[in-house]
Motif scaffolding. Structure first.
Motif, PDB file in Angstrom:
ATOM      1  N   MET A   1      33.987  16.624  39.078  1.00 45.73           N
ATOM      2  CA  MET A   1      33.787  16.022  40.218  1.00 45.73           C
ATOM      3  C   MET A   1      32.499  16.933  40.844  1.00 45.73           C
ATOM      4  O   MET A   1      32.615  18.176  40.829  1.00 45.73           O
ATOM      5  N   THR A   2      31.588  16.361  41.716  1.00 49.76           N
ATOM      6  CA  THR A   2      30.406  17.007  42.141  1.00 49.76           C
ATOM      7  C   THR A   2      30.814  17.045  43.850  1.00 49.76           C
ATOM      8  O   THR A   2      31.342  16.170  44.331  1.00 49.76           O
ATOM      9  N   LEU A   3      30.876  18.166  44.376  1.00 48.78           N
ATOM     10  CA  LEU A   3      31.247  18.602  45.655  1.00 48.78           C
ATOM     11  C   LEU A   3      30.244  19.521  46.106  1.00 48.78           C
ATOM     12  O   LEU A   3      30.280  20.616  45.844  1.00 48.78           O
ATOM     13  N   THR A   4      29.214  19.077  47.073  1.00 48.15           N
ATOM     14  CA  THR A   4      28.084  20.100  47.698  1.00 48.15           C
ATOM     15  C   THR A   4      28.834  20.705  48.820  1.00 48.15           C
ATOM     16  O   THR A   4      29.898  20.568  49.416  1.00 48.15           O
ATOM     17  N   ALA A   5      28.277  21.920  49.125  1.00 42.35           N
ATOM     18  CA  ALA A   5      28.571  22.709  50.229  1.00 42.35           C
ATOM     19  C   ALA A   5      28.571  21.802  51.760  1.00 42.35           C
ATOM     20  O   ALA A   5      29.368  21.955  52.252  1.00 42.35           O
ATOM     21  N   ALA A   6      27.607  20.906  51.824  1.00 41.39           N
ATOM     22  CA  ALA A   6      27.662  20.125  52.837  1.00 41.39           C
ATOM     23  C   ALA A   6      29.041  19.184  52.913  1.00 41.39           C
ATOM     24  O   ALA A   6      29.498  18.812  53.835  1.00 41.39           O
ATOM     25  N   GLN A   7      29.127  18.341  51.856  1.00 39.48           N
ATOM     26  CA  GLN A   7      30.173  17.578  51.724  1.00 39.48           C
ATOM     27  C   GLN A   7      31.659  18.249  52.013  1.00 39.48           C
ATOM     28  O   GLN A   7      32.297  17.829  52.319  1.00 39.48           O
ATOM     29  N   ALA A   8      31.599  19.438  51.499  1.00 44.81           N
ATOM     30  CA  ALA A   8      33.028  20.296  51.584  1.00 44.81           C
ATOM     31  C   ALA A   8      33.070  20.603  53.145  1.00 44.81           C
ATOM     32  O   ALA A   8      34.228  20.462  53.507  1.00 44.81           O
ATOM     33  N   THR A   9      31.952  20.953  53.774  1.00 40.80           N
ATOM     34  CA  THR A   9      32.056  21.212  55.130  1.00 40.80           C
ATOM     35  C   THR A   9      32.387  20.072  55.922  1.00 40.80           C
ATOM     36  O   THR A   9      33.227  20.123  56.877  1.00 40.80           O
ATOM     37  N   ASP A  10      31.843  18.863  55.582  1.00 38.55           N
ATOM     38  CA  ASP A  10      32.229  17.473  56.332  1.00 38.55           C
ATOM     39  C   ASP A  10      33.805  17.325  56.116  1.00 38.55           C
ATOM     40  O   ASP A  10      34.178  16.612  57.086  1.00 38.55           O
ATOM     41  N   LEU A  11      34.319  17.740  55.129  1.00 40.44           N
ATOM     42  CA  LEU A  11      35.784  17.553  54.845  1.00 40.44           C
ATOM     43  C   LEU A  11      36.573  17.907  56.175  1.00 40.44           C
ATOM     44  O   LEU A  11      37.595  17.334  56.416  1.00 40.44           O
ATOM     45  N   PHE A  12      36.144  19.151  56.751  1.00 37.85           N
ATOM     46  CA  PHE A  12      36.703  19.587  57.940  1.00 37.85           C
ATOM     47  C   PHE A  12      36.388  19.288  59.109  1.00 37.85           C
ATOM     48  O   PHE A  12      36.727  19.595  60.170  1.00 37.85           O
ATOM     49  N   ARG A  13      35.169  18.244  59.343  1.00 35.39           N
ATOM     50  CA  ARG A  13      34.814  17.545  60.540  1.00 35.39           C
ATOM     51  C   ARG A  13      35.477  16.377  60.684  1.00 35.39           C
ATOM     52  O   ARG A  13      35.788  15.769  61.597  1.00 35.39           O
ATOM     53  N   ALA A  14      35.921  15.685  59.517  1.00 33.67           N
ATOM     54  CA  ALA A  14      36.830  14.606  59.380  1.00 33.67           C
ATOM     55  C   ALA A  14      38.105  14.864  59.717  1.00 33.67           C
ATOM     56  O   ALA A  14      38.747  15.846  59.665  1.00 33.67           O
ATOM     57  N   ALA A  15      38.942  13.628  60.006  1.00 36.35           N
ATOM     58  CA  ALA A  15      40.425  13.676  59.881  1.00 36.35           C
ATOM     59  C   ALA A  15      40.962  14.262  58.756  1.00 36.35           C
ATOM     60  O   ALA A  15      40.622  13.797  57.652  1.00 36.35           O
ATOM     61  N   PRO A  16      42.001  14.960  58.916  1.00 37.65           N
ATOM     62  CA  PRO A  16      42.639  15.368  57.423  1.00 37.65           C
ATOM     63  C   PRO A  16      43.249  14.176  56.691  1.00 37.65           C
ATOM     64  O   PRO A  16      43.346  13.068  57.299  1.00 37.65           O
ATOM     65  N   ASP A  17      43.860  14.474  55.549  1.00 38.06           N
ATOM     66  CA  ASP A  17      44.210  13.372  54.476  1.00 38.06           C
ATOM     67  C   ASP A  17      45.636  12.948  55.434  1.00 38.06           C
ATOM     68  O   ASP A  17      46.044  11.679  55.104  1.00 38.06           O
ATOM     69  N   ARG A  18      46.352  13.850  55.663  1.00 35.98           N
ATOM     70  CA  ARG A  18      47.543  13.623  56.367  1.00 35.98           C
ATOM     71  C   ARG A  18      48.262  14.702  57.093  1.00 35.98           C
ATOM     72  O   ARG A  18      47.413  15.883  57.073  1.00 35.98           O
ATOM     73  N   PHE A  19      49.311  14.741  57.944  1.00 37.24           N
ATOM     74  CA  PHE A  19      50.060  15.746  58.621  1.00 37.24           C
ATOM     75  C   PHE A  19      51.231  16.193  58.061  1.00 37.24           C
ATOM     76  O   PHE A  19      51.908  15.157  57.506  1.00 37.24           O
ATOM     77  N   LEU A  20      51.636  17.234  57.854  1.00 34.59           N
ATOM     78  CA  LEU A  20      52.832  17.738  57.556  1.00 34.59           C
ATOM     79  C   LEU A  20      53.778  18.271  58.307  1.00 34.59           C
ATOM     80  O   LEU A  20      53.284  19.414  59.136  1.00 34.59           O
ATOM     81  N   ASP A  21      54.978  17.777  58.634  1.00 29.53           N
ATOM     82  CA  ASP A  21      55.918  18.189  59.638  1.00 29.53           C
ATOM     83  C   ASP A  21      56.536  19.597  59.243  1.00 29.53           C
ATOM     84  O   ASP A  21      57.560  19.433  58.131  1.00 29.53           O
ATOM     85  N   VAL A  22      56.179  20.481  59.518  1.00 25.55           N
ATOM     86  CA  VAL A  22      56.591  22.037  59.090  1.00 25.55           C
ATOM     87  C   VAL A  22      57.725  22.507  59.888  1.00 25.55           C
ATOM     88  O   VAL A  22      58.052  23.902  60.014  1.00 25.55           O
ATOM     89  N   GLY A  23      58.183  21.891  60.939  1.00 23.50           N
ATOM     90  CA  GLY A  23      59.300  22.148  61.771  1.00 23.50           C
ATOM     91  C   GLY A  23      58.943  22.796  63.273  1.00 23.50           C
ATOM     92  O   GLY A  23      59.849  22.519  63.902  1.00 23.50           O
ATOM     93  N   ALA A  24      57.597  23.015  63.248  1.00 24.02           N
ATOM     94  CA  ALA A  24      57.248  23.615  64.606  1.00 24.02           C
ATOM     95  C   ALA A  24      55.711  23.269  64.574  1.00 24.02           C
ATOM     96  O   ALA A  24      54.929  23.937  64.227  1.00 24.02           O
ATOM     97  N   GLY A  25      55.322  21.988  64.814  1.00 28.63           N
ATOM     98  CA  GLY A  25      54.047  21.460  64.764  1.00 28.63           C
ATOM     99  C   GLY A  25      53.718  20.704  63.364  1.00 28.63           C
ATOM    100  O   GLY A  25      54.887  20.779  62.743  1.00 28.63           O
ATOM    101  N   GLU A  26      52.597  20.114  63.160  1.00 33.08           N
ATOM    102  CA  GLU A  26      52.292  19.696  62.187  1.00 33.08           C
ATOM    103  C   GLU A  26      51.141  20.092  61.659  1.00 33.08           C
ATOM    104  O   GLU A  26      50.201  20.396  62.030  1.00 33.08           O
TER     105      GLU A  26
END
Length: 295
Positions: A1-26
């Motif tokens: 797959m092709t992932l540019t630096a700009a696209q990778a950066t935008d992944l962290f500006r967007a909502a995450p794929d999901r949240f994982l309950d780790v016992g103290a926060g998510e």
């Protein structure tokens, strides 16, 4: 797959794929790429976004599982959440369980490397380990001095103030020498890591809570822990790192049964942000199981 630096950066500006309950926060969770599973563990006080520039060089070869530990990034927590180094270690274990990763390589940077080592030692699911500029068992005076400052009156407020002062944070012995090029403290690094410390009291106070739980026993006992990590280990180091000097990293190699090191010249503590292509190239043979040794 092709992932540019700009696209990778935008992944962290967007909502995450999901949240994982780790016992103290998510923990916030993002997945990208294809191939063998690799879990990325960030250090203090950054988040999974610190790997944003590394991802484009990895996604054609491995599946990247990137988390924000509670107190950082997009994770969910509040003022009453029990955030600590011990909890972060347990959170990494729970993430591996929750994702059902049966054969996983783990990459950790800075304190994320220390957290990862404590989390996965003895875990039969661990396939390989990548460590980027992280704690040795004999920390430098610079690291010890920083840790000692955590209990000073007004530490949290001072941290927030420094994070919001571009000229001050560029001074060596403040934050300026974390990068060989201190201008990299601005731009995306500021957006993802420094501005939240300056602007968001909850994040600043939670980051301080985590730091205050740091016990030197977490690092002074690392040599004994390393002896129990018998998978391939790849250390990748910026040679300009004043916090974890490369000389100590070279010594650390021999504390593992099966470890090698690659030193990247002209970069500092955040070597994976300053030289992502070189760091990825150094890590991939170990992460994919194609390493022929040496280094």
């Amino acid at each position: 797959m092709t992932l540019t630096a700009a696209q990778a950066t935008d992944l962290f500006r967007a909502a995450p794929d999901r949240f994982l309950d780790v016992g103290a926060g998510e923990a916030a969770y993002r997945r990208v790429g294809a191939g063998p599973d690799v879990l990325f563990v960030h250090g203090w006080p950054v988040s999974g976004a610190t790997f944003r520039l590394l991802l484009p060089h990895l996604v054609d070869h491995v599946t990247c599982h990137v988390i924000d530990l509670p107190s950082a990034g997009s994770s969910r927590f509040d003022a009453d959440t029990s955030v600590s180094i011990e909890q972060h270690i347990e959170s990494v274990r729970r993430v591996i369980d929750l994702l059902g990763l049966e054969s996983v390589a783990v990459v950790g940077h800075d304190s994320g490397g220390m957290i990862a080592r404590h989390a996965v030692v003895g875990d039969p699911r661990l396939r390989a380990l990548g460590l980027i500029n992280t704690e040795p068992s004999d920390p430098s005076w610079r690291f010890r001095a920083f840790i000692a400052a955590r209990y000073l009156p007004g530490f949290a407020a001072g941290l927030g103030w420094v994070a919001g002062q571009p000229r001050i944070r560029r001074i060596p012995f403040v934050l300026g020498d974390a990068f060989a090029d201190p201008s990299l403290l601005d731009g995306e690094f500021d957006e993802f890591f420094l501005a939240p410390l300056h602007d968001d009291r909850l994040r600043r106070d939670s980051a301080t809570k985590v730091l205050r739980t740091f016990d030197m026993d977490f690092v002074t006992g690392l040599d004994d822990l390393h002896a129990r990590i018998d998978v391939p280990v790849r250390l990748v180091w910026g040679d300009q790192d004043p916090f974890f000097p490369v000389e100590r990293a070279r010594v650390m190699v021999d504390t593992f049964p099966n470890a090698t090191i690659e030193v990247i010249e002209g970069v500092g503590l955040f070597s994976h942000e300053e030289a992502p292509a070189e760091v990825a190239q150094a890590l991939l043979p170990t992460l994919t199981g194609t390493s022929t040794g040496g280094g």
